[in-house]
Design an enzyme around this catalytic site. Structure first.
Site, PDB file in Angstrom:
ATOM      1  N   ASP A  49     -15.258  -3.785  -0.560  1.00 18.04           N
ATOM      2  CA  ASP A  49     -14.806  -3.527   0.801  1.00 18.04           C
ATOM      3  C   ASP A  49     -16.043  -3.265   1.648  1.00 18.04           C
ATOM      4  OD1 ASP A  49     -12.191  -3.553  -0.296  1.00 18.04           O
ATOM      5  OD2 ASP A  49     -12.431  -1.441  -0.845  1.00 18.04           O
ATOM      6  N   ASP A  77       0.855  -1.180   0.000  1.00 20.68           N
ATOM      7  CA  ASP A  77       0.000   0.000   0.000  1.00 20.68           C
ATOM      8  C   ASP A  77       0.891   1.230   0.000  1.00 20.68           C
ATOM      9  OD1 ASP A  77      -2.014  -1.811   0.211  1.00 20.68           O
ATOM     10  OD2 ASP A  77      -2.755  -1.132   2.161  1.00 20.68           O
TER      11      ASP A  77
END
Length: 242
Positions: free
Chosen positions: A129, A8
């Protein structure tokens, strides 16, 4: 089952978050390329990358880091975060990226998602998500009233072949994946399901494999040392390059 180590990116650095909270960002590697090369040396074939700035700003911010990894490793790279336009998808795919992930755009712009899947097929991955079972978007800053199973079925109807599912409450917490939600999702649609969030150790990988999932994304566990990539690959049944 495929293992996807995760990188990330925020403000040019390799970080991990807790439950998607940007304020919890912690640097976990010197740089993205070094981390990627380490993962490749340990047996990875794929790499999952997320442009956290891009997810908030709705356009690519850390693309140069993504291309650096793709050009200097043999890894197949998938990228998510801030992908809202067809020319952005083309930009990534024409620059050596294997797959792009649509999250917020898939939720908010079904016409764009339909066009992307029709044009690029299995190079488009849908990221779902969920917070308390409802789909979140915009860097997880907003939560919709859309149920994750209903949304997955909608994406399946559009032709999506692969879905990455993250239970936000588990993400970065090393508390174990949400096996119940993942099993329910895997049974509800024919898409390939990739588990993300909460994986702590090889036992978690074994449990996911038993569910018949397509893949698992490992981030915090690899950086914190609770899981070694080689052990994850072994628990997954060996790494293939699907």
């Amino acid at each position: 089952m495929l293992i996807f180590p995760a990188i990330d990116m925020k403000d040019g650095e390799c970080v991990r978050l807790r439950r998607g909270d940007y304020a919890t960002a912690q640097k976990v590697a010197e740089n993205a390329l070094q981390a990627a090369q380490s993962f490749e040396a340990d047996g990875a074939k794929w790499l999952h990358m997320v442009d956290l700035n891009g997810a908030k700003d709705a356009h690519p911010v850390n693309a140069s880091l993504v291309f650096q990894v793709a050009q200097n490793t043999g890894l197949k790279v998938e990228i998510g975060g801030g992908i809202r336009r067809m020319d952005t998808i083309e930009y990534y795919l024409n620059s050596g990226i294997a797959r792009v992930i649509l999250g917020s755009a898939a939720l908010n712009n079904p016409d764009f998602t339909t066009e992307a899947i029709r044009t690029y097929g299995d190079k488009i991955v849908i990221g779902i998500d969920a917070r308390d079972g409802f789909v979140a978007a915009e860097g997880w800053l907003e939560t919709s009233s859309v149920d994750y199973i209903a949304f997955a079925k909608q994406m399946e109807q559009l032709g999506a072949q692969t879905i990455i599912f993250t239970d936000i409450s588990r993400d970065g917490m090393l508390s174990g994946p949400n096996l119940e939600m993942l099993d329910k999702l895997n049974r509800a649609v024919s898409c390939n399901i990739v588990a993300s969030g909460g994986i702590r150790n090889a036992k978690d990988i074994t449990a996911l494999r038993k569910l018949g999932l397509y893949g698992a994304i490992c981030g915090k566990s690899l950086y914190s040392g609770t899981l070694k990539l080689a052990d994850a690959v072994a628990a997954a049944g060996g790494q293939n390059e699907a």
